[in-house]
Design a protein around this motif. Structure first.
Motif, PDB file in Angstrom:
ATOM      1  N   VAL A 139     -36.731  -4.669  36.269  1.00  0.00           N
ATOM      2  CA  VAL A 139     -37.717  -5.762  36.249  1.00  0.00           C
ATOM      3  C   VAL A 139     -37.802  -6.446  37.616  1.00  0.00           C
ATOM      4  CG1 VAL A 139     -38.303  -7.977  35.185  1.00  0.00           C
ATOM      5  CG2 VAL A 139     -37.296  -6.174  33.796  1.00  0.00           C
ATOM      6  N   LEU A 140     -36.643  -6.707  38.217  1.00  0.00           N
ATOM      7  CA  LEU A 140     -36.604  -7.589  39.382  1.00  0.00           C
ATOM      8  C   LEU A 140     -36.383  -6.869  40.708  1.00  0.00           C
ATOM      9  CD1 LEU A 140     -34.402 -10.350  37.723  1.00  0.00           C
ATOM     10  CD2 LEU A 140     -36.858 -10.458  38.151  1.00  0.00           C
ATOM     11  N   TYR A 192     -41.989  -4.176  43.535  1.00  0.00           N
ATOM     12  CA  TYR A 192     -41.827  -5.629  43.421  1.00  0.00           C
ATOM     13  C   TYR A 192     -40.350  -5.948  43.385  1.00  0.00           C
ATOM     14  CZ  TYR A 192     -46.735  -5.631  42.076  1.00  0.00           C
ATOM     15  OH  TYR A 192     -48.080  -5.480  42.060  1.00  0.00           O
ATOM     16  N   THR A 193     -39.865  -6.621  44.391  1.00  0.00           N
ATOM     17  CA  THR A 193     -38.441  -6.912  44.459  1.00  0.00           C
ATOM     18  C   THR A 193     -38.228  -8.393  44.691  1.00  0.00           C
ATOM     19  OG1 THR A 193     -37.962  -4.737  45.339  1.00  0.00           O
ATOM     20  CG2 THR A 193     -36.317  -6.418  45.721  1.00  0.00           C
ATOM     21  N   PHE A 230     -36.171 -12.460  31.049  1.00  0.00           N
ATOM     22  CA  PHE A 230     -36.205 -12.772  32.482  1.00  0.00           C
ATOM     23  C   PHE A 230     -37.259 -13.811  32.846  1.00  0.00           C
ATOM     24  CE2 PHE A 230     -38.996  -9.167  31.610  1.00  0.00           C
ATOM     25  CZ  PHE A 230     -40.179  -9.575  32.177  1.00  0.00           C
ATOM     26  N   GLN A 262     -43.727  -1.101  29.778  1.00  0.00           N
ATOM     27  CA  GLN A 262     -43.576  -1.726  31.094  1.00  0.00           C
ATOM     28  C   GLN A 262     -42.453  -1.096  31.915  1.00  0.00           C
ATOM     29  OE1 GLN A 262     -42.826  -5.720  29.764  1.00  0.00           O
ATOM     30  NE2 GLN A 262     -44.993  -6.238  29.585  1.00  0.00           N
ATOM     31  N   PHE A 263     -41.330  -0.798  31.248  1.00  0.00           N
ATOM     32  CA  PHE A 263     -40.131  -0.403  32.001  1.00  0.00           C
ATOM     33  C   PHE A 263     -39.455   0.853  31.446  1.00  0.00           C
ATOM     34  CE2 PHE A 263     -40.558  -5.079  32.345  1.00  0.00           C
ATOM     35  CZ  PHE A 263     -40.834  -5.156  33.708  1.00  0.00           C
TER      36      PHE A 263
END
Lengths: 382, 290
Positions: A139-140, A145-146, A283, A342-343
């Motif tokens: 996710v992060l 996207y980081t 999150f 999504q993931f």
């Protein structure tokens, strides 16, 4: 030392592990008892660990109980998760200073650079929690996207996993394929053995893990000891307190948007957000821009947020998800279905925290089952 | 992937560096569009500013101390590095933005999100349906289409506003109407005493537009209910759902998929949207409280 080779560390020598980690500059975080719960806090000696304690869990229920042995990791998971350290509940993103006496004319933004960059060693990371951390990584810290703060903390963190040799009443990691044994993603993994002498089977999962392991007083584990450790994991897997049938669950939930059962859940749900705060993968955050009284100094903070608040979905004119029904549906459909789109995997690791810490005792596994049964009944209706 | 899932597309245009850090811009001009809507024209306070944007993308606008809001880019993509944002002053932050004057500073992050299908629209008829301030995110697409006018077939802009006083970009619309290379039709929900134009919802303009349904790309932006009826009528005309594009709005705070607020079924509007082809959002479009 060969990769994956298993060693025995006597429990009396666990302090060597804490010292070795401290010696390498890590701040060791581990389980500790505070306010009647086992939480994650800095630990300095083995005595800080919850020796001889276990946790009893159920829907809306969590109590510490004395064990009749000296187990150091004889419990499951408490209200804290490691996201508290990797993605802190509140974090200042920048400060901005006005350069013209309180008007908006000109201002300068200064990026937050932490004065102290902690390097954590997490001691006692459960298999479900390793998976939760891997999910947060997706996710992060994806290539596109980081979050730079998360990435920095995450990369410097040393993970000491502990296999679960007993399953709690709210555990269902076996259903989610995330436990009870740690399969990857750790630097070191321990299995606590209590029969005979109190000792740990230790295995390194990375080269930095192997370096730390080499500094400890160990011996090679015997075939019996390896077998004992492995049979305890099998036992835990076979005694999960909860089960979640994930077969076709994603499609089932997408089909259920309009199902009346959401209203039945909403009758019990207090939309208190506890489930999202204890969840190791939730999150969501909010951005708060604030100024001081002079109006010359502004800050931006990122804080944990929850899809259970009305403000979460606020759009000009009102909240999109104004009913509790819609908010619970958003949480559960996201966690168990949308997350896969999504993931590429479920957002649920089966740790059971949301069940134990729900003041109304709402059980995600029971609600998923109820939706499944309701749909099956609907399908068979004339 | 199930039949109900929305297909997600990776956005290769994620901004580099710390995405949460605003880049300073300077207000060059504030233009009042209507009684409650204004356009900020901004240039980077120092080079290089933000990356070039695609029509349909948005930026996060930071008013010092007041906060940050997601606003579509409404200027010409070829005018880089000038950025235009048309904003309705309805909340604390948009009112603070409205109070900005020439020379004031503003913080920008972006550009974020997906754009209008201007490439897919090449050699196609284009029907643009806008409601209210929904015209603002569509204007960069119009600039782009008109800039490359030869690449496209018929272009129709059908625009609905609440009242004649709410019509955005009035002079520009008048100028474009005089160009003969696009059809523009405007309607209002309530006309005043002096109004002699169309009265009614924007879908009433659709029968008058000329387009070949199988060779049309439709771009829609406005209130969700307006888009829902536009989609219904476009499909009745024979435009397939994968050729209809809608711009969806949700609470957005980060622009990078981290804050979670903009989730719309399986999509993060900030990175998978805001522009979606209708077939991707059909299972949840118009459902209450999604």
């Amino acid at each position: 030392m060969e990769a994956g080779e298993q060693f025995i560390l006597e429990a009396a020598r666990l302090g060597e592990l804490l010292s070795a980690l401290a010696h390498q500059g890590y701040e060791v975080i581990g389980p500790s008892i505070r306010d009647g719960a086992i939480v994650y806090e800095p630990v300095h000696t083995v005595d800080d660990l919850p020796r001889g304690w276990t946790d009893e869990q159920g829907p809306g229920y969590y109590r510490l109980r004395r064990r009749d042995d000296d187990a150091l990791f004889g419990f499951n998971v408490g209200p804290h998760s490691w996201k508290k350290f990797l993605y802190p509940a509140s974090h200042r993103l920048f400060t901005a200073t006005c350069q013209q006496n309180g008007t908006q004319g000109a201002f300068r933004i200064v990026e937050e650079v932490p004065s102290r960059q902690p390097r954590y060693a997490f001691l006692g990371v459960r298999a479900c929690e390793l998976h939760a951390i891997a999910i947060l990584d997706k996710v992060l810290a994806s290539p596109n996207y980081t979050d730079p703060d998360y990435k920095r903390l995450r990369e410097s963190t040393f993970l000491v996993a502990v296999n679960c040799t007993q399953a709690g009443a709210t555990c269902f990691c076996a259903s989610m394929g995330t436990g009870p044994g740690a399969d990857s993603g750790y630097d070191l993994v321990l299995t606590e053995l209590l029969e005979g002498s109190h000792r740990f089977v230790v295995r390194a999962g990375s080269s930095r893990g192997a370096d730390v392991l080499a500094a400890l007083t160990t011996r090679v584990a015997s075939a019996e000891e390896r077998e004992l450790a492995s049979s305890q994991l099998d036992h835990a897997a076979a005694h999960m307190g909860r089960q979640l049938d994930t077969g076709g669950l994603q499609a089932l939930l997408y089909r259920s948007y309009d199902h009346p059962h959401w209203e039945a859940i909403a009758q019990r749900c207090l939309s208190c957000a506890n489930c999202t705060l204890v969840c190791p993968t939730c999150f969501c955050t909010t951005i708060e821009d604030v100024t001081d009284l002079s109006g010359d100094h502004a800050e931006r903070w990122r804080r944990w947020d929850s899809c259970f608040t009305t403000a979460f979905s606020y759009l000009h004119g009102g909240s999109v998800r104004s009913s509790t029904k819609a908010r619970y549906r958003q949480w559960m459909v996201h966690k168990l279905a949308a997350w896969i789109d999504q993931f590429d995997e479920s957002g649920c690791v089966g740790c059971g925290r949301c069940i134990a810490w729900c003041p109304a005792g709402i059980d995600i596994t029971a609600e998923a089952r109820a939706l499944r049964e309701a749909q099956a009944a609907g399908a068979h209706a004339p | 992937m199930t039949a109900h899932a929305i297909e997600l597309a990776a956005n290769p245009r994620a901004p580099a560096g710390n995405p949460m850090l605003p880049v300073p811009y300077r207000v060059e001009r504030v233009r009042r569009e209507t009684y409650d809507t204004f356009t900020l024209e901004m240039v980077p306070a120092q080079a290089p500013g933000l990356a070039a944007f695609l029509p349909g993308q948005f930026n996060m606008l930071y008013a010092f101390g007041a906060g940050e809001v997601p606003i579509s880019i409404s200027g010409d993509p070829n005018d880089c590095p000038i950025l235009l944002h048309t904003i309705r002053a309805v909340g604390a932050v948009t009112k603070a933005l409205c109070a900005l004057k020439r020379g004031d500073m503003i913080g920008l992050r972006g550009p974020f999100g997906s754009g209008w299908p201007v490439k897919q629209a090449v050699d196609q008829d284009v029907v643009i349906l806008a409601g209210g301030i929904g015209l603002a995110p569509l204007r960069p697409a119009l600039y782009h289409l008109l800039h490359d006018r030869r690449k496209y077939r018929r272009i129709s802009l059908l625009y609905g506003a609440r009242t004649p006083e709410d019509i955005l970009y009035l002079r520009e619309l008048e100028r474009w109407r005089g160009q003969f290379d696009l059809e523009i039709d405007v309607t209002v929900d309530r006309g005043g005493a002096g109004w002699r134009g169309n009265v009614g919802v924007v879908t009433t303009l659709l029968p008058r537009a000329t387009f070949d349904p199988a060779g049309t790309i439709a771009m829609l932006c406005g209130p969700e209910v307006m888009m829902r009826f536009c989609v219904l009528d476009l499909r009745k005309c024979g435009v397939p759902p994968q050729r209809i594009f809608v711009s969806v709005e949700r609470n957005m705070q980060c622009g990078t998929g981290f804050c979670g607020h903009c989730q719309y079924g399986p999509a993060f509007i900030c990175k998978d949207g805001p522009v979606f082809s209708f077939d991707r959002v059909e299972p949840i479009f118009g459902k209450a409280e999604v």
